[in-house]
Scaffold this active site. Structure first.
Site, mmCIF file in Angstrom:
data_model
loop_
_atom_site.group_PDB
_atom_site.id
_atom_site.type_symbol
_atom_site.label_atom_id
_atom_site.label_comp_id
_atom_site.label_asym_id
_atom_site.label_seq_id
_atom_site.Cartn_x
_atom_site.Cartn_y
_atom_site.Cartn_z
ATOM 1 C CE LYS A 79 0.421 -0.326 -7.335
ATOM 2 N NZ LYS A 79 0.742 -0.039 -5.909
ATOM 3 C CB SER A 154 4.397 -1.584 -5.345
ATOM 4 O OG SER A 154 3.162 -1.055 -4.872
ATOM 5 C CB SER A 178 3.165 1.301 -2.757
ATOM 6 O OG SER A 178 4.015 0.211 -2.557
#
Ligand code: GLN
Length: 526
Positions: A79, A154, A178
């Site tokens: 990420k 997210s 997330s």
């Protein structure tokens, strides 16, 4: 024990160990898929192809010398909130669009040391603030199960990448849901570890008392294999837990007869879409079939989880993001004539709408005269929510329920309604408020969209969660389902519209991958 899927971490590691293929071949295969397919999903912000080949060759060398670890040569995506030395680390923000990190996050360093090959950095909501990956400066991510829908957020880029077969596993972070929410929306297994179990060093801070790194993968087994390499104490993170790391892999197979499961009645009521309720209800019956017992529990303060979280997380973010001032990091507004104008213009132009909304709300909550009424009260509620869970875990071993109240929603649908967006986290934020661990596992479909079962555990109970999830996955095949992917088509790449043109879903149809798929059961056997 059934053989692991060939595109899983376990399957790739086994193939490398047998010499069926080299790490370089594996890396090239994933890079070619990214090249061919990611214009539809927009799951990567940066692809580090050359580095990946180099790292893969190093893994192959190590294997020839007999010094390769189990994961050597298995690809991973990070990420883009984890710092990567020498590689752009954007946090999905214009503010850091050209920022190259000076050091590796501990998680990145540990996985590199285990020989894993980094494919690139995945897309995310700006600074991890969001539930749909639509607030990214780099455009929204599309769900591989239906490119007109969100992948969740997210960590939507990590989730879409794994779901589309563009990485076997990806790191992710979970401040309020997330990891678990995109796992649910993309049909993946996503683990949010106990607060402090995985180092936050080099993880760009959103809300420091909530943020926690974890993983998105296809199965609990894959999560267990990689978590074992990245969990543990880190003296560079002051809230890191100095507790021994369990052998997650060894505990996967333990029988779960006698497991006590708690169910929260409100999570099976009308606010939750019928297809989600049915799938999760059926999943709980599978666990009962494996010998678990079910009893109702109460989480008295669950209904104030969302307001409590959305008071505290923005307060922490308003403080954490004050470092982005146009002087020390990232974007600097051109043509300004005073220091004040430099700060104001750099932040105005560098941050997107949602980040600014949070900074404003958080600064207000912390301001003199309002602090007790808002921030102080939310802190007290946080304590009561944590107490709820403490009491529940005196009676049960895990809490089961839906990860999200609905499956993936349409791109654009909630952009004008932040409250509707925040409600996507209604079942996930409690875990972060209390610092617990939880996993989302694929539990079937509502229509043609994946549904997630959330299993919540007490502090440091990751091994138990992965054990329960693994036994569930041995008894079901939802985690083996793959989205129906069309071959790469010409035309407008989905998700890369520069003008926000995805709203209303008008431009996404060009992706061409949204043909109705076969029935979920048939898909499960592909
Ligand atoms: N959706 C939540 C938020 O926007 C959680 C985000 C996260 O876990 N990073 O704050």
């Amino acid at each position: 024990m059934t053989a692991p899927a060939p595109d899983s971490v376990a399957g790739i590691a086994a193939g490398l160990a047998r010499g069926d293929f080299s790490a370089e071949e594996v890396a090239r295969r994933f890079l070619a898929r990214i090249e061919a397919l990611d214009s539809r999903f927009n799951s990567y912000i940066t692809v580090t192809a050359e580095r990946a080949i180099e790292e893969a060759r190093r893994a192959d060398d190590a294997r020839r010398r007999g010094s390769a670890g189990f994961l050597a040569g298995v690809p991973v995506a990070h990420k883009d909130l984890f710092c990567t030395r020498g590689v752009r680390t954007t946090c999905g923000s214009r503010m850091l669009a050209n920022h190259v990190a000076a050091y590796d996050a501990t998680v990145v360093e540990l996985l590199r040391r285990s020989g894993m090959v980094t494919l690139g950095k995945t897309n995310l909501d700006e600074f991890a603030m969001g539930s749909s990956t639509e607030s990214s400066h780099f455009g929204p991510v599309c769900n591989p199960w239906d490119p007109e829908r969100v992948a969740g957020g997210s960590s939507g880029g990590s989730a879409a990448a794994v779901a589309a077969g563009l990485a076997p596993v990806a790191t992710a972070t979970d401040t309020g849901g997330s990891i678990r929410q995109p796992a649910a929306l993309c049909g993946l297994t996503g683990l949010k570890p106990t607060y402090g179990r995985v180092s936050r060093h080099g993880l760009v801070a959103f809300a420091s008392s909530f943020d926690q790194g974890g993983l998105l993968a296809r199965s609990a087994e894959d999560v267990a294999l990689v978590l074992g390499e990245m969990a543990g104490f880190d003296e560079r993170d002051s809230t890191s837990l100095d507790a021994p790391v369990d052998d997650y892999r060894a505990r996967l197979e333990a029988p779960i007869a006698g497991l006590r499961i708690g169910l929260v009645e409100e999570q099976f009521e009308d606010g939750v879409e019928a297809g989600v309720r049915e799938a999760v209800g059926a999943a709980v019956r599978v666990l009962e079939g494996l010998g678990a017992t079910v009893r109702p529990i109460r989480l008295e303060y669950a209904d104030v989880g969302i307001p409590t979280y959305y008071m505290l997380a923005p307060a922490e973010c308003s403080s954490n993001l004050s470092r982005f001032d146009g002087v020390r990091y990232g974007f600097r507004a051109p043509g300004v004539s005073s220091v004040e104008e430099l700060y104001v213009e750099s932040r105005t132009q560098g941050f997107g709408v949602e980040v600014k909304r949070r900074i404003l709300a958080g600064t207000y909550a912390l301001s003199k005269g309002y602090y007790d009424a808002y921030y102080g009260k939310a802190q007290r509620l946080r304590r009561l929510i944590a107490d709820d869970y403490r009491r529940a875990f005196e009676e049960v071993d895990v809490i089961a329920g839906p990860t999200t109240p609905t499956p993936a929603f349409r791109l654009g649908d909630r952009l004008d309604d932040p409250i509707a967006m925040y409600l996507a986290d209604v079942f996930t934020v409690g875990v972060n408020l209390a610092g617990l661990c939880a996993v989302s596992v694929p539990a079937g479909f509502a229509g043609s969209l994946p549904v997630g079962l959330q299993l919540t555990g007490n502090h440091l109970e990751e091994a138990r969660l992965l054990n329960v999830a693994h036994r569930f996955q041995q008894a079901t095949d939802w985690h083996l389902a793959r989205p129906p992917l069309a071959e790469p088509a010409g035309g407008t790449p989905a998700g890369r519209t520069q003008d926000g043109g995805t709203r209303g879903g008008g431009t996404q149809g060009a992706a061409g991958a949204s043909e109705p798929g076969p029935t979920p059961a048939a898909r499960g056997r592909r």
